[in-house]
Scaffold this motif. Structure first.
Motif, short mmCIF file in Angstrom:
data_model
loop_
_atom_site.label_atom_id
_atom_site.label_comp_id
_atom_site.label_asym_id
_atom_site.label_seq_id
_atom_site.Cartn_x
_atom_site.Cartn_y
_atom_site.Cartn_z
N ALA A 111 0.96 -1.18 0.10
CA ALA A 111 -0.02 -0.16 -0.07
C ALA A 111 0.71 1.26 0.10
N GLU A 112 1.99 1.25 0.77
CA GLU A 112 2.63 2.33 0.88
C GLU A 112 3.45 2.61 -0.62
N ALA A 113 3.99 1.53 -1.10
CA ALA A 113 4.79 1.66 -2.29
C ALA A 113 3.83 2.11 -3.38
N GLN A 114 2.35 1.71 -3.24
CA GLN A 114 1.42 2.07 -4.40
C GLN A 114 1.26 3.73 -4.17
N LYS A 115 1.29 4.12 -3.01
CA LYS A 115 0.80 5.65 -2.78
C LYS A 115 2.00 6.27 -3.18
N ALA A 116 3.29 5.85 -2.86
CA ALA A 116 4.51 6.33 -3.08
C ALA A 116 4.70 6.52 -4.79
N ARG A 117 4.16 5.56 -5.46
CA ARG A 117 4.27 5.58 -6.88
C ARG A 117 3.11 6.63 -7.36
N GLN A 118 1.94 6.47 -6.95
CA GLN A 118 1.04 7.44 -7.48
C GLN A 118 1.30 8.98 -6.97
N ALA A 119 2.08 9.19 -5.77
CA ALA A 119 2.54 10.67 -5.38
C ALA A 119 3.47 10.97 -6.41
N CYS A 120 4.59 9.94 -6.86
CA CYS A 120 5.64 10.16 -8.01
C CYS A 120 4.82 10.82 -9.26
N ILE A 121 3.90 9.96 -9.83
CA ILE A 121 3.17 10.19 -10.83
C ILE A 121 2.40 11.72 -10.97
N GLU A 122 1.95 11.67 -9.93
CA GLU A 122 1.10 13.06 -9.69
C GLU A 122 1.98 14.24 -9.71
N ALA A 123 3.28 14.26 -8.90
CA ALA A 123 4.17 15.19 -9.11
C ALA A 123 4.72 15.62 -10.19
N ARG A 124 5.09 14.38 -11.01
CA ARG A 124 5.43 14.50 -12.55
C ARG A 124 4.46 15.17 -13.45
N GLU A 125 3.17 14.98 -13.13
CA GLU A 125 2.09 15.35 -13.87
C GLU A 125 2.02 16.74 -13.71
N GLU A 126 1.98 17.09 -12.50
CA GLU A 126 1.98 18.47 -11.92
C GLU A 126 3.20 19.46 -12.61
N GLY A 127 4.13 18.98 -12.74
CA GLY A 127 5.52 19.45 -13.00
C GLY A 127 5.13 19.94 -14.28
N LEU A 128 4.69 18.69 -15.33
CA LEU A 128 4.56 18.80 -16.68
C LEU A 128 3.51 19.96 -16.89
N LYS A 129 2.43 19.76 -16.29
CA LYS A 129 1.30 20.97 -16.37
C LYS A 129 1.81 22.38 -16.06
N ALA A 130 2.69 22.70 -14.98
CA ALA A 130 3.52 24.06 -14.51
C ALA A 130 4.23 24.32 -15.75
N GLY A 131 5.05 23.35 -16.47
CA GLY A 131 5.74 23.70 -17.39
C GLY A 131 4.99 24.22 -18.60
N MET A 132 4.05 23.34 -18.87
CA MET A 132 3.18 23.61 -20.04
C MET A 132 2.30 25.15 -19.89
N ARG A 133 2.17 25.28 -18.68
CA ARG A 133 1.44 26.76 -18.24
C ARG A 133 2.63 27.95 -18.64
N ASP A 134 3.85 27.71 -18.10
CA ASP A 134 4.45 28.63 -18.15
C ASP A 134 4.98 28.81 -19.68
N GLY A 135 5.19 27.78 -20.44
CA GLY A 135 5.10 27.86 -22.19
C GLY A 135 4.28 28.53 -22.49
#
Length: 105
Positions: A18-42
């Motif tokens: 469960a912790e590993a799944q939560k950690a993976r999901q957190a990584c995915i969400e952080a990466r997606e948020e980073g991409l969105k922020a980069g896209m917004r800046d662009g």
């Protein structure tokens, strides 16, 4: 594999499923948020550049129109009307229509 992914892969075995799944999901969400922020800046930078280019193009077009009006008025011996035409958008529309009609004939 990215360094952050390698680090997470080393951490996952020490976590429960469960912790590993939560950690993976957190990584995915952080990466997606980073991409969105980069896209917004662009997008914002692209819009700013587009506005700047639009202003430049508009100014150039305005200069071309004024030059065309001046040349037309001078050919017709009506150069003294330029000031009045530049001060009135209605007069500018009228003279541009007059120019268009003269070009068609």
């Amino acid at each position: 594999m990215k360094e952050e992914d390698q680090t997470m892969e080393m951490v996952f075995p020490f976590l429960s499923l469960a912790e590993a799944q939560k950690a993976r999901q957190a990584c995915i969400e952080a990466r997606e948020e980073g991409l969105k922020a980069g896209m917004r800046d662009g997008i914002e930078k692209g819009i700013e550049k587009g506005i700047e280019k639009g202003i430049e193009k508009g100014k150039a077009e305005e200069r071309n129109i004024i030059r065309k009006v001046m040349e037309y008025l001078n050919r017709k011996g009506r150069g003294m009307e330029l000031g009045e035409i530049l001060e009135s958008s209605k007069r500018m529309e009228e003279i541009l229509e007059e120019i268009a009609v003269s070009e068609r004939s």
